[in-house]
Write a protein that holds these residues in place. Sequence first.
Motif, short mmCIF file in Angstrom:
data_model
loop_
_atom_site.label_atom_id
_atom_site.label_comp_id
_atom_site.label_asym_id
_atom_site.label_seq_id
_atom_site.Cartn_x
_atom_site.Cartn_y
_atom_site.Cartn_z
N PRO A 13 9.58 49.43 39.92
CA PRO A 13 9.21 49.23 41.32
C PRO A 13 10.33 48.64 42.18
CG PRO A 13 8.12 47.61 39.92
CD PRO A 13 8.80 48.58 39.00
N LYS A 14 11.25 47.91 41.56
CA LYS A 14 12.27 47.20 42.36
C LYS A 14 13.69 47.73 42.20
CE LYS A 14 9.80 42.86 42.74
NZ LYS A 14 9.75 41.45 42.44
N LEU A 15 13.90 48.62 41.23
CA LEU A 15 15.24 49.16 40.98
C LEU A 15 15.16 50.69 41.00
CD1 LEU A 15 16.21 46.93 37.91
CD2 LEU A 15 17.32 46.85 40.15
N PRO A 16 16.22 51.37 41.43
CA PRO A 16 16.21 52.85 41.43
C PRO A 16 16.46 53.40 40.03
CG PRO A 16 18.30 52.05 42.27
CD PRO A 16 17.46 50.82 42.00
N VAL A 17 15.51 53.12 39.16
CA VAL A 17 15.65 53.35 37.72
C VAL A 17 14.40 54.06 37.21
CG1 VAL A 17 15.43 52.07 35.53
CG2 VAL A 17 17.25 51.47 37.13
N PRO A 100 25.32 68.66 43.22
CA PRO A 100 26.58 68.12 42.67
C PRO A 100 26.96 66.74 43.17
CG PRO A 100 27.01 69.95 44.18
CD PRO A 100 25.53 69.93 43.95
N GLU A 101 26.39 66.31 44.29
CA GLU A 101 26.70 64.97 44.79
C GLU A 101 26.02 63.88 43.96
OE1 GLU A 101 28.70 64.15 47.72
OE2 GLU A 101 29.33 66.17 47.12
N GLY A 102 24.93 64.22 43.32
CA GLY A 102 24.12 63.22 42.62
C GLY A 102 24.69 62.89 41.24
N VAL A 103 24.77 61.61 40.95
CA VAL A 103 25.26 61.15 39.64
C VAL A 103 24.33 60.04 39.15
CG1 VAL A 103 27.21 60.27 38.32
CG2 VAL A 103 27.63 61.57 40.43
N ALA A 104 23.81 60.19 37.94
CA ALA A 104 23.01 59.14 37.32
C ALA A 104 23.82 58.48 36.22
CB ALA A 104 21.72 59.72 36.74
N ASP A 127 21.46 55.82 42.84
CA ASP A 127 21.75 54.90 43.95
C ASP A 127 20.78 55.02 45.12
OD1 ASP A 127 22.54 57.23 45.15
OD2 ASP A 127 24.57 56.57 45.64
N SER A 128 19.62 55.66 44.89
CA SER A 128 18.60 55.64 45.95
C SER A 128 17.22 55.84 45.34
CB SER A 128 18.88 56.71 47.02
OG SER A 128 18.31 57.95 46.67
N PHE A 129 16.23 55.20 45.96
CA PHE A 129 14.85 55.39 45.51
C PHE A 129 14.37 56.81 45.81
CE2 PHE A 129 15.13 50.78 45.77
CZ PHE A 129 14.49 50.39 44.61
N GLU A 130 14.83 57.37 46.94
CA GLU A 130 14.44 58.72 47.31
C GLU A 130 14.90 59.71 46.24
OE1 GLU A 130 16.12 56.57 49.18
OE2 GLU A 130 14.61 56.03 50.66
N LYS B 14 18.35 45.99 49.26
CA LYS B 14 17.28 46.67 48.51
C LYS B 14 17.74 47.41 47.26
CE LYS B 14 14.08 47.15 52.33
NZ LYS B 14 13.39 48.06 53.25
N LEU B 15 19.06 47.53 47.08
CA LEU B 15 19.59 48.25 45.93
C LEU B 15 20.60 47.36 45.21
CD1 LEU B 15 20.37 51.67 47.66
CD2 LEU B 15 18.62 51.32 45.90
#
Lengths: 160, 160
Positions: A13-17, A100-104, A127-130, B14-15
């Motif tokens: 709930p608190k981290l983009p994980v 391609p911009e997204g990196v986990a 790096d984002s909740f969205e 927030k992040l």
Amino acid sequence: MHKITETVIEADPKLPVIRMARDFAATPEQLMRAHTDPELFAKWVGPDGLTTRIEHWDARSGGSWRYVAAQGDAEFGFHGSFHEVAPGRIVQTFTFEGEPEGVALETLWFDDLGDGRTRLRAQSLVDSFEGRDAWLRSGMETGVNEGYAKLERMIADGAV
Amino acid sequence: MHKITETVIEADPKLPVIRMARDFAATPEQLMRAHTDPELFAKWVGPDGLTTRIEHWDARSGGSWRYVAAQGDAEFGFHGSFHEVAPGRIVQTFTFEGEPEGVALETLWFDDLGDGRTRLRAQSLVDSFEGRDAWLRSGMETGVNEGYAKLERMIADGAV
């Protein structure tokens, strides 16, 4: 500790994980092999109906990887780097080439439960909740569950 | 867009992210070179008084790196993987070997401002607010500012 026989998939709930956990009737070394041996990995990763073709694979700290998942004419590329491949832990980057911009940043832990059982825990940080929530809505749950079910059958068959 | 002549360092509320920005009197290509050429990089990275020794350097997508910062007998190791090295963007992992469990995912952007100026933006993503805040409190700001001041002087001297 109770057994985790289905995959638990949770959004923090608190981290983009995203966190996942599942128990396997295998040793940590077997699970490590299933994640680092390219031939084994290609046999179980991803949803049913897709075939995985390894394009590049260097599963050591500082190495990198790329594979393509194919279903008929449709192909989906994925690539990343192995930041760390060590007993009990793999840390790697992950990009779906359709975005391609997204990196986990992914971390896998292989926790020895004794008696030949291991808990696989995985964490995926973005790096984002969205972005995290879009990934959860994308159907990744099906791919994860069907993939781990294949891995479970391979373990039962003595293939790992 | 106003000029950013000192480094702006911000913690996202927030992040678990640190963001930095600074403008340089250099082209994006020059800044890319300053971050990918190991001899140039070793000359400016880190605070004054430490010497950087590159141990391994392969600045391409899928490559990796390691360097040691030394001050007298004290040595501090850092290593990571280059997930992506592309015009305008570098994505890499980062571990300070004094805390080997910790891994950050760093993204650098080189935004062309025209007239030979470039805005460097950097983002460092970790998996906990506690870890992020401890890193901010560690004195990293001094290292960042002194490092970028060295880079600015190298650019002014025509060394990049």
